[in-house]
Design an enzyme around this catalytic site. Sequence first.
Site, short mmCIF file in Angstrom:
data_model
loop_
_atom_site.label_atom_id
_atom_site.label_comp_id
_atom_site.label_asym_id
_atom_site.label_seq_id
_atom_site.Cartn_x
_atom_site.Cartn_y
_atom_site.Cartn_z
N HIS A 98 54.48 -8.62 82.03
CA HIS A 98 54.76 -7.29 82.59
C HIS A 98 55.59 -7.40 83.87
CE1 HIS A 98 53.74 -3.03 83.67
NE2 HIS A 98 53.90 -3.52 84.90
N GLU A 99 55.11 -8.21 84.80
CA GLU A 99 55.84 -8.33 86.07
C GLU A 99 57.19 -9.02 85.87
OE1 GLU A 99 55.01 -6.67 88.50
OE2 GLU A 99 52.98 -6.14 87.82
N HIS B 115 59.66 -6.41 85.03
CA HIS B 115 60.20 -5.81 86.26
C HIS B 115 61.26 -6.72 86.88
CE1 HIS B 115 57.78 -2.26 86.73
NE2 HIS B 115 56.63 -2.90 86.81
N HIS C 62 64.50 -6.46 85.23
CA HIS C 62 65.13 -5.20 85.61
C HIS C 62 65.90 -5.36 86.92
CE1 HIS C 62 64.42 -0.52 85.75
NE2 HIS C 62 65.67 -0.84 85.52
#
Length: 683
Positions: A474-475, A478, A481
């Site tokens: 998940h991180e 990010h 991104h």
Amino acid sequence: MAAQTPLVQNPLVMEWDTPFALPPFTQIATDQFRPAFDEALREHEQDIAAITANPDAPTFANTIDALELAGRKLNQVGGVFWNLTGTDSTEDLRAIERDISPRLTRHYTAISLNPALFARVADLYGRRETLALDEEQARLLELTYKSFVRTGATLQGADRARYAEIAERLTTLETEFSQNLLANETDFLFELEESDLAGLAEDVKAAAAQTAKERNTAKPYALTLQRSSVEAFLSQSSRRDLREDLFKAWIARGENPGKTDNRPLIAQILALRQEKARLLGYKTYADYKLEPTMAHEPGAAAALMDQLWTPALRRVEEERAALQQSVDEAGGNFTLAAHDWRYYAEKLRASRYALDQAELAGYFQLENMIAAAFYCAEKLFDLRFQRRDDLPVYHPDVRAYEVTDGQGRHVAIFYGDYFARAGKRSGAWMSNFRGQKKLGGEERPVIVNVMNFSKPAPDRPSLLTLTEVITLFHEFGHALHGMLSDVVYPSMSGTSTPTDFVEFPSQVYEHWALRPEVLQKFATHFETGAPMPQALIDRIVAARHFNQGFQTVEFLASALVDFKLHWRADSPEEIGAAEAGVLQDIAMPAFMVMRHRSPHFAHIFAGESYAAGYYSYLWSETLDADGFAAFEEAGDIFDPATAKRLRDHVYAAGNRRDPNAAYAAFRGRAPDTAALLRKKGFV
């Protein structure tokens, strides 16, 4: 504290003659931050004054471009300071934070309330159709204008002065909330004897021994209130009395009587947010906060939560009944309580699917899971990650990587900070020391992922739970991104998007973590080196909907409390009663506790980013469920054409396009909201 370093020698405000212009961490001392902020704030004030004093008529270049380039030193100093206050806080740093937070708010509020500056922006906005702007410029002008309006630029007289007072006071209260929570988490230690370890896996015992050694405790084992260590204990310990004691301490963070009690702060924060929203012409703070999001207004967010709440309640009651049966069959003469759920859920998971978290952890070595995340980024986005031990880091545990593309071109620097330690706030997050931009010269980003995994003993590998593997991916979503950002303007880069879209790139990346194609390659046993058996992979897939009722209700309860506290016409004076009232209204099961109770709900009370918007994870989960289906429909989870659309329209695009349009450009249509119910197994 040491004497202040002369500014001329202060590395924080100098050009960094380091590889990739990285922060020279070993040269930075705590006493350098105050003078560095002084200098950086003066420079930014001069930048703003130069814009407003420009005798030429406003143009995009002399106003919007100039605003985007202003405050370079302030960004540089703040990039280091705010990262270190999250990862390596000390009392000296916290003292600076208490002083600098309201000062920065005054500084930025003065900019947003500067009438001459706003007049230039408003002039351009009024003539926007005649300026021949490209898509990114047009969106930037619109966002800049609306940002000024939303931060008080159109207020007059007493309202303008009151807005400034509220902004500064909120910053002070939110900083105090964060520091109180950190103090609770840092000061607490749950000390254990050898006889208290019944049921714990060897890696959990080893991590508890390591914590006790590092913290010099009286007993040989210790746990902190970090989620990773708490959830491991609650899932494995056969000592019901100790599970209850630790659980009570965990959910009481932030509401221990005394100077660190966050409850009085919350009442003030809610009242001030409501007053600010009304000053700006909104009925409630939720109306104000959701206006620029994908949801646009509270009713849309409420509808999504309501759509999921009823089936989640139905499912969690089925799950409770099954767990109570397990308790009864094991001879337990008690009614299942909140501190029992994780323990008996793992027992039932093992019984139904032959899945044991301790067994699974043996296959989830941290080093391999990092490699798996990198591998997926290579397959999807043609990225390479090279460990660079020659680059400066801010703590010995931190790893630095240079990120390049398939042609060897530099893309970013990635820092991985994976282990819990004293002074690090709990949770997991992505941040940056420098964002990406092209305006004024190309700058590539410096991105950091921060986790709080339990640090293993020196002779053992770090083994992750299934949940921790998902957190890592998940991180890292990010981080991608931020690393893949390819925009012109710094305020539009990376994760600078509405909160109900920013979680989409992170949540969709989670899907790759447990795919058989990835597990077969990277889930190898730490002792034997054998790959995870296909039968075990099949059982993981079969169990994907297990405990979804619990997880959804736990999350949604927090989201609904946040939402309803901010979507009311008044402000509660006593947060405990207000929280309980919301939970009663939504029929929260008595055998559960919301994932984040208000006194430690840092997402919404340690800052405003997710205030009235914790639902954003759910909105983004709708996007990620539908978005990953695009790869499944293509018949290849690494399908190049689908990956290119995902990169071009989401990961690389920052905020240069309305997120609804960005998603449609990737998917070819609006999201299918039914995909979320299917993902959770509710239909």
